[in-house]
Write an enzyme that holds these catalytic residues in place. Structure first.
Site, mmCIF file in Angstrom:
data_model
loop_
_atom_site.group_PDB
_atom_site.id
_atom_site.type_symbol
_atom_site.label_atom_id
_atom_site.label_comp_id
_atom_site.label_asym_id
_atom_site.label_seq_id
_atom_site.Cartn_x
_atom_site.Cartn_y
_atom_site.Cartn_z
ATOM 1 N N ASP A 124 -7.372 -8.499 6.989
ATOM 2 C CA ASP A 124 -8.398 -8.341 8.037
ATOM 3 C C ASP A 124 -9.000 -6.946 8.090
ATOM 4 O OD1 ASP A 124 -5.993 -7.049 9.068
ATOM 5 O OD2 ASP A 124 -7.153 -6.842 10.905
ATOM 6 N N ASP A 166 0.856 -1.190 0.000
ATOM 7 C CA ASP A 166 0.000 0.000 0.000
ATOM 8 C C ASP A 166 0.897 1.246 0.000
ATOM 9 O OD1 ASP A 166 -2.019 1.831 0.337
ATOM 10 O OD2 ASP A 166 -2.549 1.209 2.354
#
Ligand code: 5GP
Ligand code: MG
Length: 187
Positions: free
Chosen positions: A164, A108
């Site tokens: 998650d 990211d």
């Protein structure tokens, strides 16, 4: 859990196919003749997100390897953007002279891989390569050179296959986005 899914971005079958392809590439690059007898392989999955990816991938790499572990937190709790990467724990063994392949679920901002790569180099690894299952479509993610990428995806928050939200959804077999009511409910 199923009710919280907005959209399936990458289905299980497609993940499995791509993981198989990555395993072939990695095997070809790390077979003993390629490494010139200069050291063995240590695979380092970044916990917790990379556990499922690592489990599926390494069983398709028929090369002698050790496993080292590192736990990094950058999206604590209900965060959906990076809060800065921090090494929480490590169990890496003796890396001196070893060829290390770092595995992470998603690239990211690049903070996590940059941080762990420097830890591995400090510990004397002969080489450090990186493999991510997913890479987000944003300039920061492309600035960091990674050796193997599974899928390039849009800049959206995803869960499943190890990833998650608040430590849930890791066991979903597909990579999915969540309904906004799920993400927005939490502070
Ligand atoms: P970076 O340090 O490159 O900003 O982020 C990498 C880490 O942030 C990943 O290891 C993962 O734990 C977490 N992360 C980044 N994007 C996402 C996402 O879309 N969903 C989830 N669940 N975690 C993410
Ligand atoms: Mg992670």
């Amino acid at each position: 859990m199923q009710r919280d899914i907005d959209r399936i971005l990458i289905p299980q079958r497609q993940i499995a196919q791509r993981v198989g392809e990555l395993a072939k590439l990695i095997t070809a690059d790390h077979s003993p003749p390629k490494l010139n007898g200069t050291g063995e392989l240590t695979i380092v999955p970044v916990l917790t997100g990379a556990i499922i990816f690592a489990g599926d991938l390494i069983r398709q790499i028929p090369i002698a390897m050790q496993i080292g572990l590192v736990t990094v937190s950058s999206y604590p709790g209900t965060s959906v953007s990076s809060q800065g990467a921090q090494v929480l724990a490590q169990q890496l063994g003796d890396l001196r002279g070893r060829h290390v392949l770092l595995l992470d679920d998603i690239l990211d901002s690049g903070g996590t891989l940059r941080l762990v790569q420097s830890v591995l180099r400090e510990q004397g690894a002969a080489s450090v390569r990186s493999c991510v299952l997913l890479r987000k479509d944003r300039p920061a993610a492309r600035e960091l050179a990674v050796d193997y990428v599974g899928f390039d995806i849009p800049d959206v928050f995803v869960v499943g296959y190890g990833l998650d939200f608040d430590n849930y959804y890791r066991n979903l077999p597909d990579i999915v986005t969540l309904k906004s009511r799920v993400i927005e409910k939490k502070p």
